[in-house]
Design an enzyme around this catalytic site. Structure first.
Site, PDB file in Angstrom:
ATOM      1  N   THR A  98      31.499 -14.201  23.040  1.00  0.00           N
ATOM      2  CA  THR A  98      31.431 -15.238  22.004  1.00  0.00           C
ATOM      3  C   THR A  98      30.273 -14.995  21.043  1.00  0.00           C
ATOM      4  OG1 THR A  98      32.490 -16.832  23.437  1.00  0.00           O
ATOM      5  CG2 THR A  98      31.157 -17.742  21.668  1.00  0.00           C
ATOM      6  N   SER A 142      36.225 -11.692  29.589  1.00  0.00           N
ATOM      7  CA  SER A 142      37.288 -11.985  30.551  1.00  0.00           C
ATOM      8  C   SER A 142      38.270 -10.817  30.654  1.00  0.00           C
ATOM      9  CB  SER A 142      38.025 -13.264  30.157  1.00  0.00           C
ATOM     10  OG  SER A 142      38.481 -13.158  28.837  1.00  0.00           O
ATOM     11  N   THR A 164      30.111 -14.774  28.334  1.00  0.00           N
ATOM     12  CA  THR A 164      29.598 -15.537  29.477  1.00  0.00           C
ATOM     13  C   THR A 164      30.608 -15.635  30.632  1.00  0.00           C
ATOM     14  OG1 THR A 164      30.338 -17.610  28.486  1.00  0.00           O
ATOM     15  CG2 THR A 164      28.069 -16.942  28.047  1.00  0.00           C
TER      16      THR A 164
END
Ligand SMILES: NC(=O)C[C@H](N)C(=O)O
Length: 310
Positions: free
Chosen positions: A16, A57, A89
């Protein structure tokens, strides 16, 4: 030339912190130089390199190996004071764990990311990056392994998980002073370790399926203090008989896991069949540790010794 300023290597991987919002969803879009622009700290020299450009991810084991190798390559330069690694994250706890397991160098590796994309009006990435750079040159960070700087917090990698999907400081540690047993550096790609979540009614044949699919290790995310149904214990015993190393951790986010319950499905029963209890590390980090141990040639006794020392 004698260097007068500390030198921090910034490695970027996506996430992000490097993302912008598009009609079809946010995704990494900032080049490394754009991400770092404006973060220069007074009196700190920066050099920047893009390693990956992915949402965390979607990282694969070979990506984690590549990130760890990039950190090692930076630390081969004696002039580098510390490394800052920007990362998504979602799986930061896994990459942080892998690097920390093999990081014997006293120089700090500070990971950071963001909860809001870089084009958000209240983007948190720039402040996190500044904090990470400051931590990388802080002598107090030395000898502490990998640290995560987010939302004004600085937490050790080991024992840490993403506890909050939205807060500026999403990471919390199950126990702040966990020991850091180190492993011989190795790549993890090619060694399969699966995670199986346990719940009322779970089909025990999932354990055998993992073994049949090539897992050399399985991490059970068990209920409570490492408990499950007796039929799962039987399936675990079968898998261990086939040479699979099984580690038991808990679905409960906090607290030490101590084998207490019997009755056929308790952690005492799992341990009696050869499963190894992870007292502190939870599923994702226990999985990385087991993968790294098995990739490095560890056997059941080595894995048991590692988790006993954690
Ligand atoms: N906050 C984030 O960075 C989440 C993002 N999906 C990632 O892990 O790459």
């Amino acid at each position: 030339m004698v260097r007068t300023q500390p030198l921090v290597s910034i490695l970027t991987t996506g996430g992000t912190i490097a993302s912008r919002r598009f009609a079809d969803g946010a995704r990494p879009a900032l080049a490394a130089e754009e991400l770092v622009a404006g973060s220069a700290e007074a009196g700190v020299e920066l050099r920047t390199r893009e390693v990956l450009h992915l949402d965390s991810s979607s990282l694969l084991p070979e990506d984690l190996d590549a990130v760890r190798s990039a950190v090692v390559a930076e630390l081969e330069h004696p002039s580098v004071t510390g490394v800052v690694l920007t990362h998504g994250t979602d799986t930061m706890e896994e990459t942080a764990m892998l690097i920390d397991l093999m990081h014997a160098d006293p120089r700090p590796v500070i990971m950071t990311g963001a909860q809001r994309p870089a084009d958000s009006p209240d983007a948190d990435g720039p402040a996190n990056l500044s904090a990470a750079i400051a931590a990388a040159v802080d002598p107090l960070s030395r000898g502490r392994g990998v640290l995560i700087a987010m939302g004004g917090t600085l937490v050790p990698a080991r024992g840490t998980a993403k506890f909050d999907s939205a807060a500026d400081a999403p990471f919390a540690t199950v126990r702040a002073d966990l020991p850091r047993p180190l492993l011989t550096p190795t790549s993890i790609a090619g060694t399969r370790v699966d995670i199986v979540m346990l719940y009322p009614g779970v089909d025990p044949s999932i354990i055998g399926w993992c073994a049949g699919a090539g897992a050399s290790g399985i991490v059970l995310v068990a209920t409570g203090s490492g408990n499950t149904h007796p039929r799962v214990v039987d399936a675990v015993a079968d898998a261990i008989g086939r040479g699979v190393v099984v580690v038991v951790c808990s679905r409960v986010p906090r607290g030490e896991i101590v084998a207490t319950y019997g009755g056929g499905g308790g952690a005492v029963d799992l341990a009696a069949r050869g499963a190894i209890i992870s007292p502190w590390l939870r599923g994702p980090q226990a999985r990385i540790a087991l993968q790294a141990l098995l990739a490095g040639g560890a056997g059941h006794a080595d894995v048991a010794a590692f988790f006993a020392a954690e």
